[in-house]
Design an enzyme around this catalytic site. Structure first.
Site, PDB file in Angstrom:
ATOM      1  N   ALA A 195       5.398  -0.664  -4.719  1.00 45.28           N
ATOM      2  CA  ALA A 195       6.059   0.640  -4.759  1.00 45.28           C
ATOM      3  C   ALA A 195       6.791   0.804  -3.432  1.00 45.28           C
ATOM      4  O   ALA A 195       6.429   0.176  -2.427  1.00 45.28           O
ATOM      5  CB  ALA A 195       5.020   1.735  -4.936  1.00 45.28           C
ATOM      6  N   GLY A 253       2.451  -2.587  -6.524  1.00 50.63           N
ATOM      7  CA  GLY A 253       3.023  -2.168  -7.805  1.00 50.63           C
ATOM      8  C   GLY A 253       3.695  -3.317  -8.546  1.00 50.63           C
ATOM      9  O   GLY A 253       3.817  -3.280  -9.775  1.00 50.63           O
ATOM     10  N   GLU A 288       0.990  -5.058 -10.315  1.00 53.67           N
ATOM     11  CA  GLU A 288       0.582  -4.183 -11.427  1.00 53.67           C
ATOM     12  C   GLU A 288       1.579  -4.255 -12.580  1.00 53.67           C
ATOM     13  O   GLU A 288       1.191  -4.239 -13.750  1.00 53.67           O
ATOM     14  CB  GLU A 288       0.431  -2.745 -10.904  1.00 53.67           C
ATOM     15  CG  GLU A 288      -0.739  -2.625  -9.930  1.00 53.67           C
ATOM     16  CD  GLU A 288      -0.802  -1.292  -9.219  1.00 53.67           C
ATOM     17  OE1 GLU A 288       0.123  -0.986  -8.424  1.00 53.67           O
ATOM     18  OE2 GLU A 288      -1.754  -0.532  -9.453  1.00 53.67           O
ATOM     19  N   GLU A 307      -2.633  -2.940  -0.877  1.00 58.52           N
ATOM     20  CA  GLU A 307      -2.599  -1.503  -0.568  1.00 58.52           C
ATOM     21  C   GLU A 307      -3.563  -1.103   0.541  1.00 58.52           C
ATOM     22  O   GLU A 307      -3.275  -0.205   1.334  1.00 58.52           O
ATOM     23  CB  GLU A 307      -2.891  -0.672  -1.833  1.00 58.52           C
ATOM     24  CG  GLU A 307      -1.741  -0.605  -2.822  1.00 58.52           C
ATOM     25  CD  GLU A 307      -1.739  -1.748  -3.840  1.00 58.52           C
ATOM     26  OE1 GLU A 307      -2.429  -2.760  -3.612  1.00 58.52           O
ATOM     27  OE2 GLU A 307      -1.046  -1.610  -4.862  1.00 58.52           O
TER      28      GLU A 307
HETATM   29  N1  CO8 Z   1       8.575  -0.739   0.048  1.00 63.38           N
HETATM   30  C1  CO8 Z   1       9.703  -0.508   0.735  1.00 63.38           C
HETATM   31  N2  CO8 Z   1      10.408  -1.459   1.380  1.00 63.38           N
HETATM   32  C2  CO8 Z   1       9.935  -2.721   1.310  1.00 63.38           C
HETATM   33  C3  CO8 Z   1       8.766  -3.052   0.608  1.00 63.38           C
HETATM   34  C4  CO8 Z   1       8.068  -1.990  -0.050  1.00 63.38           C
HETATM   35  N3  CO8 Z   1       6.957  -2.198  -0.783  1.00 63.38           N
HETATM   36  N4  CO8 Z   1       8.544  -4.365   0.737  1.00 63.38           N
HETATM   37  C5  CO8 Z   1       9.551  -4.847   1.472  1.00 63.38           C
HETATM   38  N5  CO8 Z   1      10.394  -3.867   1.826  1.00 63.38           N
HETATM   39  C6  CO8 Z   1      11.617  -3.961   2.634  1.00 63.38           C
HETATM   40  C7  CO8 Z   1      11.309  -4.142   4.110  1.00 63.38           C
HETATM   41  O1  CO8 Z   1      11.036  -2.891   4.726  1.00 63.38           O
HETATM   42  C8  CO8 Z   1      12.588  -4.786   4.617  1.00 63.38           C
HETATM   43  O2  CO8 Z   1      13.576  -3.782   4.751  1.00 63.38           O
HETATM   44  P1  CO8 Z   1      14.543  -3.780   6.069  1.00 63.38           P
HETATM   45  O3  CO8 Z   1      15.309  -5.090   5.970  1.00 63.38           O
HETATM   46  O4  CO8 Z   1      15.399  -2.592   5.869  1.00 63.38           O
HETATM   47  O5  CO8 Z   1      13.658  -3.746   7.261  1.00 63.38           O
HETATM   48  C9  CO8 Z   1      13.016  -5.650   3.430  1.00 63.38           C
HETATM   49  O6  CO8 Z   1      12.322  -5.129   2.288  1.00 63.38           O
HETATM   50  C10 CO8 Z   1      12.623  -7.099   3.599  1.00 63.38           C
HETATM   51  O7  CO8 Z   1      11.245  -7.142   3.864  1.00 63.38           O
HETATM   52  P2  CO8 Z   1      10.615  -7.935   5.119  1.00 63.38           P
HETATM   53  O8  CO8 Z   1      11.589  -7.993   6.248  1.00 63.38           O
HETATM   54  O9  CO8 Z   1       9.279  -7.353   5.407  1.00 63.38           O
HETATM   55  O10 CO8 Z   1      10.496  -9.388   4.465  1.00 63.38           O
HETATM   56  P3  CO8 Z   1       9.465 -10.539   4.855  1.00 63.38           P
HETATM   57  O11 CO8 Z   1       9.931 -11.743   4.125  1.00 63.38           O
HETATM   58  O12 CO8 Z   1       9.303 -10.638   6.339  1.00 63.38           O
HETATM   59  O13 CO8 Z   1       8.039 -10.051   4.268  1.00 63.38           O
HETATM   60  C11 CO8 Z   1       6.589  -9.122   2.582  1.00 63.38           C
HETATM   61  C12 CO8 Z   1       7.863  -9.958   2.890  1.00 63.38           C
HETATM   62  C13 CO8 Z   1       5.359  -9.896   3.065  1.00 63.38           C
HETATM   63  C14 CO8 Z   1       6.535  -8.954   1.071  1.00 63.38           C
HETATM   64  C15 CO8 Z   1       6.654  -7.761   3.307  1.00 63.38           C
HETATM   65  O14 CO8 Z   1       7.930  -7.164   3.043  1.00 63.38           O
HETATM   66  C16 CO8 Z   1       5.603  -6.778   2.868  1.00 63.38           C
HETATM   67  O15 CO8 Z   1       4.459  -6.904   3.279  1.00 63.38           O
HETATM   68  N6  CO8 Z   1       6.000  -5.786   2.057  1.00 63.38           N
HETATM   69  C17 CO8 Z   1       5.094  -4.717   1.626  1.00 63.38           C
HETATM   70  C18 CO8 Z   1       4.136  -5.197   0.556  1.00 63.38           C
HETATM   71  C19 CO8 Z   1       3.194  -4.092   0.164  1.00 63.38           C
HETATM   72  O16 CO8 Z   1       2.437  -3.582   0.954  1.00 63.38           O
HETATM   73  N7  CO8 Z   1       3.224  -3.705  -1.112  1.00 63.38           N
HETATM   74  C20 CO8 Z   1       2.386  -2.633  -1.648  1.00 63.38           C
HETATM   75  C21 CO8 Z   1       3.083  -1.321  -1.543  1.00 63.38           C
HETATM   76  S1  CO8 Z   1       2.070   0.041  -2.003  1.00 63.38           S
HETATM   77  C22 CO8 Z   1       2.038  -0.030  -3.698  1.00 63.38           C
HETATM   78  O17 CO8 Z   1       2.652  -0.846  -4.320  1.00 63.38           O
HETATM   79  C23 CO8 Z   1       1.198   1.002  -4.385  1.00 63.38           C
HETATM   80  C24 CO8 Z   1       1.476   1.028  -5.891  1.00 63.38           C
HETATM   81  C25 CO8 Z   1       0.901   2.275  -6.509  1.00 63.38           C
HETATM   82  C26 CO8 Z   1       1.671   3.509  -6.113  1.00 63.38           C
HETATM   83  C27 CO8 Z   1       1.059   4.721  -6.674  1.00 63.38           C
HETATM   84  C28 CO8 Z   1       1.953   5.943  -6.471  1.00 63.38           C
HETATM   85  C29 CO8 Z   1       1.280   7.113  -5.888  1.00 63.38           C
END
Ligand code: CO8
Length: 256
Positions: free
Chosen positions: A65, A110, A113, A133
């Protein structure tokens, strides 16, 4: 409706939807849910579509998400956003046609999921699953706490959601989260071949198989068997069922 975040196409009864927000690794925001639900409305109404394939643009399936939306939420907004995701993903599970996830990279939070709500997952060797998460102080909110254990067992679900560790494609295959692992460059060809193979089968049979396997999963075997007999027998009402069997006996391909 014009889509900003989805690319769609249909070929030989197979609809392909690509989630396309590569600059944010296809993170799911409110706009995505509006577009995706609209897309599903169209799929539900289109009898020409026999199978749906979902994938992501670029190096990610879906990295979760959108954390930049989550960070500003309060209790009420989090409830709404969680229900929206749960309801949307339940639509996939309950769609009459099979849904295949083609997991090309990160399927996190997400994204994991979403993949788990599909009927099965074909994954590229460089795919990475995970429910990270807890690293954000959260837990999954789109049914991950419920579907993961059903697909991959209680211990694996607890391990994944308590550590937040990434799961390699090989591990995902081993634990039943993924059904087939392919080389990255072959992923879409392989998935489309599987999808077209399914689409070439009797469409009522495909629908009934999905419906009864899913409905029976939460029931005891006796109730499940009753559902199966009812669905099996119902198929004899369709001319296409007789055509499938006649074609076998006449040593030809069925003309559905
Ligand atoms: N949300 C928003 N932006 C994201 C997300 C995300 N989940 N994942 C990546 N991005 C963005 C980064 O911020 C970055 O943006 P920018 O270039 O503007 O800085 C761009 O995508 C590229 O990402 P990275 O530079 O971080 O790329 P890497 O190759 O270095 O890393 C990863 C890749 C390991 C996947 C890393 O991006 C990461 O850890 N992302 C987050 C993963 C995460 O924590 N996912 C879970 C999110 S919470 C969730 O899904 C809950 C679901 C239920 C919600 C319920 C609603 C209430």
């Amino acid at each position: 409706m014009e889509y900003n975040l989805l690319k769609t196409s249909i070929d030989a009864g197979v609809a392909l939807v690509t989630i396309s927000r590569p600059e944010a690794l296809n993170a799911l925001n409110s706009e995505f849910f509006t577009e995706f639900n609209d897309f599903l409305n169209g799929v539900e109404k289109n009898d020409m579509i026999k199978v749906l394939v979902i994938t992501g643009d670029g190096k990610s399936f879906v990295a979760g998400a959108d954390i930049s939306e989550l960070v500003n939420m309060n209790y009420e907004k989090a409830c709404c956003f969680s229900k929206l995701g749960q309801n949307t993903f339940s639509r996939l599970e309950n769609l009459k046609i099979p849904v295949i996830a083609a997991v090309n990279g990160y399927a996190l939070g997400g994204g994991c999921e979403l993949a788990m709500a599909c009927d099965f997952r074909i994954v590229s060797r460089n795919a990475k699953f995970g429910q990270p998460e807890v690293h954000l102080g959260l837990i999954p909110g789109y049914s991950g706490t419920q579907r993961f254990s059903r697909l991959a067992g209680l211990g694996n679900a607890l391990y994944a959601m308590l550590t937040g560790e990434m799961i390699s494609a090989e591990e995902a295959l081993h634990m039943g989260l993924a059904q087939k692992l392919v080389e990255p460059e072959n992923l879409m060809d392989e998935v489309m071949t599987i999808a077209k193979k399914i689409a070439a089968n009797g469409s009522q049979a495909i629908r009934k198989a999905k419906e009864i396997i899913r409905k029976g999963y939460d029931k005891n075997i006796k109730e499940g068997n009753e559902l199966e007999t009812e669905a099996f027998s119902k198929l004899f009402d369709y001319p296409s069922t007789k055509e499938g069997m006649r074609a076998f006996l006449e040593k030809r391909k069925p003309n559905w």
